[in-house]
Design a protein around this motif. Structure first.
Motif, PDB file in Angstrom:
ATOM      1  N   GLN A 125      39.125  40.927  32.363  1.00  0.00           N
ATOM      2  CA  GLN A 125      37.974  40.027  32.381  1.00  0.00           C
ATOM      3  C   GLN A 125      37.627  39.619  30.944  1.00  0.00           C
ATOM      4  OE1 GLN A 125      35.548  42.968  34.392  1.00  0.00           O
ATOM      5  NE2 GLN A 125      35.343  41.646  36.175  1.00  0.00           N
ATOM      6  N   TYR A 126      37.779  38.340  30.525  1.00  0.00           N
ATOM      7  CA  TYR A 126      38.236  37.221  31.364  1.00  0.00           C
ATOM      8  C   TYR A 126      39.302  36.467  30.582  1.00  0.00           C
ATOM      9  CZ  TYR A 126      34.184  38.327  34.143  1.00  0.00           C
ATOM     10  OH  TYR A 126      33.288  38.990  34.924  1.00  0.00           O
ATOM     11  N   GLN A 127      40.473  37.061  30.439  1.00  0.00           N
ATOM     12  CA  GLN A 127      41.557  36.408  29.723  1.00  0.00           C
ATOM     13  C   GLN A 127      42.895  37.020  30.131  1.00  0.00           C
ATOM     14  OE1 GLN A 127      41.272  37.060  25.489  1.00  0.00           O
ATOM     15  NE2 GLN A 127      41.852  39.199  25.627  1.00  0.00           N
ATOM     16  N   HIS A 161      43.262  40.926  39.824  1.00  0.00           N
ATOM     17  CA  HIS A 161      43.399  39.511  39.507  1.00  0.00           C
ATOM     18  C   HIS A 161      44.566  38.956  40.325  1.00  0.00           C
ATOM     19  CE1 HIS A 161      40.639  39.806  36.037  1.00  0.00           C
ATOM     20  NE2 HIS A 161      41.195  40.994  35.852  1.00  0.00           N
ATOM     21  N   CYS A 196      43.784  32.338  37.448  1.00  0.00           N
ATOM     22  CA  CYS A 196      43.596  33.523  38.275  1.00  0.00           C
ATOM     23  C   CYS A 196      43.119  33.049  39.634  1.00  0.00           C
ATOM     24  CB  CYS A 196      42.580  34.468  37.636  1.00  0.00           C
ATOM     25  SG  CYS A 196      42.148  35.881  38.682  1.00  0.00           S
ATOM     26  N   CYS A 200      37.240  37.395  40.223  1.00  0.00           N
ATOM     27  CA  CYS A 200      37.241  38.637  39.456  1.00  0.00           C
ATOM     28  C   CYS A 200      35.951  38.847  38.666  1.00  0.00           C
ATOM     29  CB  CYS A 200      38.444  38.679  38.515  1.00  0.00           C
ATOM     30  SG  CYS A 200      38.548  37.261  37.389  1.00  0.00           S
ATOM     31  N   HIS A 204      35.049  34.048  36.149  1.00  0.00           N
ATOM     32  CA  HIS A 204      36.376  33.898  36.764  1.00  0.00           C
ATOM     33  C   HIS A 204      37.043  32.573  36.403  1.00  0.00           C
ATOM     34  CE1 HIS A 204      39.438  33.562  39.889  1.00  0.00           C
ATOM     35  NE2 HIS A 204      38.835  32.491  40.352  1.00  0.00           N
ATOM     36  N   ASP A 206      37.031  31.009  33.760  1.00  0.00           N
ATOM     37  CA  ASP A 206      37.574  30.977  32.395  1.00  0.00           C
ATOM     38  C   ASP A 206      39.013  31.467  32.335  1.00  0.00           C
ATOM     39  OD1 ASP A 206      35.220  29.984  31.511  1.00  0.00           O
ATOM     40  OD2 ASP A 206      34.527  31.819  30.519  1.00  0.00           O
ATOM     41  N   MET A 207      39.493  32.070  33.410  1.00  0.00           N
ATOM     42  CA  MET A 207      40.848  32.633  33.387  1.00  0.00           C
ATOM     43  C   MET A 207      41.891  31.584  33.750  1.00  0.00           C
ATOM     44  SD  MET A 207      40.544  36.567  34.634  1.00  0.00           S
ATOM     45  CE  MET A 207      42.210  36.840  34.038  1.00  0.00           C
TER      46      MET A 207
END
Length: 225
Positions: A125-127, A161, A196, A200, A204, A206-207
């Motif tokens: 979270q979150y990458q 994820h 993703c 998550c 979320h 941002d993934m």
């Protein structure tokens, strides 16, 4: 009527994601083939049922001639019973064989060559963190060489994820404390969106990341920078 038609169009368009039907890797091409195959079988069944439905409605419609006729009692029709029993089995076998073959081929990570590129993919979270064999790491972009087999080793640092690049292959769960593997062979250069696909947490969305597929020479140059 116009409002209903507009709502139907908006509903259809809101669910459109044609990237999965525009494959840019062998894995994605195989999976798209299964989508087309299952859709074709489904449409065949729908077409047959629709034709029979309309045919029976027309044949047994009420007319002046048969309005007061009492239909003859039928004990059964062995030929038809065999057809509607055997035909679904044939259709299911026709779908099952390529599905099993493609699933095992994609899952057979052990059958890799010395030229296979291995990339460690770590989700948190979150990458995302993409680690290469020479120690290089990136976060916002995954860079891959074209026409080379790639094995992604996926794991998570915290929650569940899901790794998904629609044009390169189906999504795969990324689990904490466990490694999942995914094999892809990109066959066309370009930049493809990844994300993703499993909620998550609050950030979320941002993934997201970009997957850049480049030629071998450019990839080696980028890798050594």
């Amino acid at each position: 009527m116009k409002k209903l038609a507009m709502m139907a169009v908006l509903l259809i368009l809101s669910g459109c994601n044609l990237r999965v039907l525009d494959p840019k890797s062998q894995t994605a091409s195989d999976q798209a083939f299964l989508i087309y195959l299952s859709f074709g079988i489904m449409m065949f069944v729908v077409l047959v049922v629709t034709i029979l439905f309309i045919g029976f409605i027309w044949k047994y419609r009420e007319t002046e001639k048969n309005r007061y006729d009492i239909p003859k009692h039928e004990e059964g029709n062995r030929t038809l019973e065999i057809i509607w029993t055997v035909l679904p089995i044939i259709l299911l076998i026709g779908l099952a064989i390529p599905t099993v073959m493609i699933t095992y081929d994609v899952s057979d990570i052990g059958a890799t060559s010395d030229d296979t590129l291995h990339v460690n993919v770590v989700a948190e979270q979150y990458q995302w963190t993409f680690g290469y064999e020479n120690g290089k790491e990136t976060h916002k972009n995954l860079v891959l060489p074209v026409d080379q087999e790639v094995v992604l080793h996926l794991t998570s640092k915290d929650v569940i994820h899901s790794f998904w690049v629609p044009k390169l292959g189906g999504k795969i769960d990324v689990l904490p404390g466990e490694e999942n593997q995914m094999k892809i062979t990109p066959n066309e250069e370009g930049t493809y969106q990844g994300k993703c696909a499993e909620y998550c947490g609050t950030l979320h969305t941002d993934m997201r990341f970009e997957t850049e597929v480049v030629d071998q020479e450019e990839f080696q140059q980028w890798l050594e920078e």
